[in-house]
Design an enzyme around this catalytic site. Structure first.
Site, PDB file in Angstrom:
ATOM      1  N   PRO A  36       6.391 -30.854 -44.721  1.00 40.39           N
ATOM      2  CA  PRO A  36       6.381 -29.494 -45.276  1.00 40.39           C
ATOM      3  C   PRO A  36       7.161 -28.376 -44.692  1.00 40.39           C
ATOM      4  O   PRO A  36       7.360 -28.449 -43.449  1.00 40.39           O
ATOM      5  CB  PRO A  36       4.877 -28.868 -45.466  1.00 40.39           C
ATOM      6  CG  PRO A  36       4.190 -29.889 -44.499  1.00 40.39           C
ATOM      7  CD  PRO A  36       5.021 -31.019 -44.108  1.00 40.39           C
ATOM      8  N   ASP A  37       7.579 -27.389 -45.356  1.00 41.29           N
ATOM      9  CA  ASP A  37       8.108 -26.232 -44.753  1.00 41.29           C
ATOM     10  C   ASP A  37       7.162 -25.146 -44.206  1.00 41.29           C
ATOM     11  O   ASP A  37       5.908 -25.571 -44.267  1.00 41.29           O
ATOM     12  CB  ASP A  37       9.438 -25.642 -45.361  1.00 41.29           C
ATOM     13  CG  ASP A  37       8.932 -24.932 -46.746  1.00 41.29           C
ATOM     14  OD1 ASP A  37       7.594 -24.673 -47.038  1.00 41.29           O
ATOM     15  OD2 ASP A  37       9.748 -24.297 -47.549  1.00 41.29           O
ATOM     16  N   PHE A  38       7.783 -24.103 -43.760  1.00 39.91           N
ATOM     17  CA  PHE A  38       6.596 -22.955 -43.334  1.00 39.91           C
ATOM     18  C   PHE A  38       6.120 -22.220 -44.329  1.00 39.91           C
ATOM     19  O   PHE A  38       4.906 -21.771 -44.319  1.00 39.91           O
ATOM     20  CB  PHE A  38       7.205 -22.342 -42.002  1.00 39.91           C
ATOM     21  CG  PHE A  38       7.531 -23.149 -41.076  1.00 39.91           C
ATOM     22  CD1 PHE A  38       6.369 -23.358 -39.932  1.00 39.91           C
ATOM     23  CD2 PHE A  38       8.721 -23.732 -40.930  1.00 39.91           C
ATOM     24  CE1 PHE A  38       6.692 -24.259 -38.871  1.00 39.91           C
ATOM     25  CE2 PHE A  38       8.893 -24.640 -39.795  1.00 39.91           C
ATOM     26  CZ  PHE A  38       7.781 -24.984 -38.634  1.00 39.91           C
ATOM     27  N   ARG A  39       6.934 -21.568 -45.219  1.00 39.76           N
ATOM     28  CA  ARG A  39       6.791 -20.222 -46.014  1.00 39.76           C
ATOM     29  C   ARG A  39       6.775 -20.331 -47.693  1.00 39.76           C
ATOM     30  O   ARG A  39       6.475 -19.437 -48.259  1.00 39.76           O
ATOM     31  CB  ARG A  39       7.589 -19.356 -45.557  1.00 39.76           C
ATOM     32  CG  ARG A  39       7.511 -18.760 -44.256  1.00 39.76           C
ATOM     33  CD  ARG A  39       8.467 -17.706 -43.774  1.00 39.76           C
ATOM     34  NE  ARG A  39       8.183 -17.263 -42.440  1.00 39.76           N
ATOM     35  CZ  ARG A  39       8.637 -17.891 -41.293  1.00 39.76           C
ATOM     36  NH1 ARG A  39       9.317 -19.125 -41.540  1.00 39.76           N
ATOM     37  NH2 ARG A  39       8.426 -17.586 -40.093  1.00 39.76           N
ATOM     38  N   ASN A 111      14.815 -26.644 -36.770  1.00 38.46           N
ATOM     39  CA  ASN A 111      13.767 -27.520 -36.727  1.00 38.46           C
ATOM     40  C   ASN A 111      13.232 -28.280 -35.621  1.00 38.46           C
ATOM     41  O   ASN A 111      13.995 -28.470 -34.695  1.00 38.46           O
ATOM     42  CB  ASN A 111      13.985 -28.622 -37.874  1.00 38.46           C
ATOM     43  CG  ASN A 111      14.678 -27.984 -39.217  1.00 38.46           C
ATOM     44  OD1 ASN A 111      13.932 -26.764 -39.466  1.00 38.46           O
ATOM     45  ND2 ASN A 111      15.123 -28.674 -40.415  1.00 38.46           N
ATOM     46  N   ASP A 113      11.477 -31.086 -35.740  1.00 39.79           N
ATOM     47  CA  ASP A 113      11.194 -32.640 -36.137  1.00 39.79           C
ATOM     48  C   ASP A 113      12.075 -33.840 -35.606  1.00 39.79           C
ATOM     49  O   ASP A 113      11.740 -34.938 -35.689  1.00 39.79           O
ATOM     50  CB  ASP A 113      11.225 -32.933 -37.656  1.00 39.79           C
ATOM     51  CG  ASP A 113      12.341 -32.217 -38.279  1.00 39.79           C
ATOM     52  OD1 ASP A 113      13.378 -32.551 -37.836  1.00 39.79           O
ATOM     53  OD2 ASP A 113      12.357 -31.731 -39.344  1.00 39.79           O
ATOM     54  N   HIS A 130      14.824 -23.847 -31.753  1.00 41.13           N
ATOM     55  CA  HIS A 130      13.513 -23.703 -31.466  1.00 41.13           C
ATOM     56  C   HIS A 130      12.703 -24.796 -30.570  1.00 41.13           C
ATOM     57  O   HIS A 130      11.517 -25.001 -30.651  1.00 41.13           O
ATOM     58  CB  HIS A 130      12.646 -23.260 -32.772  1.00 41.13           C
ATOM     59  CG  HIS A 130      12.864 -22.199 -33.332  1.00 41.13           C
ATOM     60  ND1 HIS A 130      12.840 -21.883 -34.763  1.00 41.13           N
ATOM     61  CD2 HIS A 130      13.726 -20.997 -32.904  1.00 41.13           C
ATOM     62  CE1 HIS A 130      13.299 -20.685 -35.169  1.00 41.13           C
ATOM     63  NE2 HIS A 130      13.763 -20.164 -34.213  1.00 41.13           N
TER      64      HIS A 130
HETATM   65  P1  OAD Z   1      10.864 -21.581 -44.193  1.00 36.43           P
HETATM   66  O1  OAD Z   1       9.644 -22.257 -44.671  1.00 36.43           O
HETATM   67  O2  OAD Z   1      10.768 -20.308 -43.728  1.00 36.43           O
HETATM   68  O3  OAD Z   1      12.026 -21.604 -45.076  1.00 36.43           O
HETATM   69  C1  OAD Z   1      12.345 -22.952 -45.899  1.00 36.43           C
HETATM   70  C2  OAD Z   1      13.344 -22.409 -46.891  1.00 36.43           C
HETATM   71  O4  OAD Z   1      13.724 -23.571 -47.583  1.00 36.43           O
HETATM   72  C3  OAD Z   1      12.928 -21.684 -47.953  1.00 36.43           C
HETATM   73  O5  OAD Z   1      13.657 -20.617 -48.382  1.00 36.43           O
HETATM   74  C4  OAD Z   1      12.416 -22.763 -49.026  1.00 36.43           C
HETATM   75  O6  OAD Z   1      12.547 -22.108 -50.701  1.00 36.43           O
HETATM   76  C5  OAD Z   1      13.822 -23.656 -48.963  1.00 36.43           C
HETATM   77  N1  OAD Z   1      13.591 -24.917 -49.315  1.00 36.43           N
HETATM   78  C6  OAD Z   1      12.286 -25.562 -49.129  1.00 36.43           C
HETATM   79  N2  OAD Z   1      12.571 -26.923 -49.641  1.00 36.43           N
HETATM   80  C7  OAD Z   1      13.995 -27.185 -50.003  1.00 36.43           C
HETATM   81  C8  OAD Z   1      14.818 -28.020 -50.449  1.00 36.43           C
HETATM   82  N3  OAD Z   1      14.128 -29.268 -50.605  1.00 36.43           N
HETATM   83  N4  OAD Z   1      15.941 -27.965 -50.616  1.00 36.43           N
HETATM   84  C9  OAD Z   1      16.421 -26.513 -50.495  1.00 36.43           C
HETATM   85  N5  OAD Z   1      15.571 -25.512 -50.070  1.00 36.43           N
HETATM   86  C10 OAD Z   1      14.550 -25.727 -49.996  1.00 36.43           C
HETATM   87  O7  OAD Z   1      11.351 -22.410 -43.057  1.00 36.43           O
HETATM   88  P2  OAD Z   1      12.491 -22.088 -41.932  1.00 36.43           P
HETATM   89  O8  OAD Z   1      13.488 -20.857 -42.192  1.00 36.43           O
HETATM   90  O9  OAD Z   1      13.034 -23.044 -41.108  1.00 36.43           O
HETATM   91  O10 OAD Z   1       9.566 -21.658 -35.818  1.00 36.43           O
HETATM   92  O11 OAD Z   1      11.645 -21.324 -40.659  1.00 36.43           O
HETATM   93  C11 OAD Z   1      11.894 -20.759 -39.491  1.00 36.43           C
HETATM   94  C12 OAD Z   1      10.991 -20.745 -38.499  1.00 36.43           C
HETATM   95  O12 OAD Z   1       9.739 -20.191 -38.676  1.00 36.43           O
HETATM   96  C13 OAD Z   1      10.559 -22.383 -38.015  1.00 36.43           C
HETATM   97  O13 OAD Z   1      11.677 -22.610 -37.231  1.00 36.43           O
HETATM   98  C14 OAD Z   1       9.575 -22.110 -37.252  1.00 36.43           C
HETATM   99  C15 OAD Z   1       8.658 -21.014 -38.084  1.00 36.43           C
HETATM  100  O14 OAD Z   1       7.888 -20.170 -37.628  1.00 36.43           O
HETATM  101  C16 OAD Z   1       8.578 -22.448 -35.064  1.00 36.43           C
HETATM  102  O15 OAD Z   1       8.161 -23.260 -35.335  1.00 36.43           O
HETATM  103  C17 OAD Z   1       9.003 -22.159 -33.582  1.00 36.43           C
END
Ligand code: OAD
Length: 269
Positions: A36-39, A111, A113, A130
């Site tokens: 899963p992503d974060f936000r 990332n 991972d 990170h």
């Molecule tokens: P976010 O979860 O903030 O953003 C992920 C982005 O990817 C969002 O804009 C989603 O809409 C988009 N997304 C999700 N799935 C997708 C897909 N299959 N194809 C295209 N787009 C997709 O994650 P990051 O920006 O990576 O820090 O977060 C940045 C940092 O915040 C991370 O490295 C983490 C966190 O705090 C640490 O762990 C130290």
């Protein structure tokens, strides 16, 4: 080719004419691998941490909070520890293919991972902004800890590792809020932004500095974003927003570039 979205074709032309592409990636590129992503509301990690009873979700990655309460991060790390469960996506393979084509200047990834390594992107072209789980350090005396023992303590026992010199907590070298990014990030970025002809941003909300500032630092370059949502500043002249899931758009892009078979082979390897 005719049926491809206009934005994909435009990005294809840009890739054809670029020699030094800076790829900036985030959690969205690993979502199709099952991480899963974060936000993203609902499915993102920050919406699913209730069991840890945190004051706010980001606390799990904050140094001051970890000093007082290390267990939530430790339990999360036990669940998230990179292993054999997840494999690189087509998007990871495409980045490795850009390297093979001598077009990748650098992949700055947020990332943790480890999927870039598994996709065989050369280590010298990869900056893990990170950090990563492969090494660990004491948060007080900064002595490096034994990587195998740290992994054992967290993954097998779910226990916070302690420094054998000063007794304080040991943490994998993931960059927490309140910590500096790796030295290599700063030294490479300085040079890279001057050389970059195209910044390709994928799967990130661009909400976390200093990584979020990379596109504007590469001021002389074109900029493209492949993402589900429009983020950052990609509506200006010289910028391009390619909306959608990374793997879908990347497959289309590979077709446009005539790289589809190579990408497939690389990905299946
Ligand atoms: P976010 O979860 O903030 O953003 C992920 C982005 O990817 C969002 O804009 C989603 O809409 C988009 N997304 C999700 N799935 C997708 C897909 N299959 N194809 C295209 N787009 C997709 O994650 P990051 O920006 O990576 O820090 O977060 C940045 C940092 O915040 C991370 O490295 C983490 C966190 O705090 C640490 O762990 C130290």
């Amino acid at each position: 080719i005719k049926s491809l979205p206009h934005s994909v074709k435009q990005l294809g032309f840009w890739i054809q004419e670029s020699q030094n592409i800076l790829v900036l990636t985030g959690a969205g590129i690993s979502v199709s691998a099952g991480i899963p992503d974060f936000r993203t509301p609902g499915s993102g990690l920050y919406d699913n941490l209730q069991k840890f009873r945190l004051p706010y979700p980001e606390a799990v990655f904050e140094l001051d909070f970890f000093r007082k309460k290390p267990q939530p991060f430790c339990s999360l790390a036990q669940e998230m520890w990179p292993g054999l469960k997840h494999v690189p996506t087509v998007t990871h393979s495409f980045i490795a293919l850009l390297a093979e084509k001598k077009k990748l200047l650098r992949n700055y990834t947020q990332n943790i991972d480890g999927l870039e390594y598994l996709a065989n992107t050369p280590a010298e072209l990869l900056i893990e902004c990170h950090g990563h789980y492969r090494t660990s350090t004491c948060i007080s005396c900064r002595k490096p800890a034994d990587a195998e023992k740290v992994k054992q303590s967290i993954v097998e026992l779910g226990k916070v590792p302690l420094c054998h010199l000063c007794g304080s907590y040991v943490k994998p070298d993931i960059v927490f809020f309140g910590e500096n990014l790796p030295e290599r990030f700063h030294s490479s970025l300085h040079r890279d932004v001057k050389k970059t002809d195209l910044v390709l941003v994928m799967g990130t909300s661009l909400q976390v500095a200093p990584v979020s500032m990379i596109p504007s630092m590469a001021s002389g370059s074109k900029k493209a974003l492949i993402n589900r949502d429009l983020v950052g500043d990609f509506t200006r002249k010289g910028s391009l927003f390619v909306q959608g899931d990374c793997d879908d758009r990347i497959n289309e892009l590979a077709r446009f570039l005539g790289w589809h078979d190579e990408l497939k082979r690389k990905h299946e390897r």
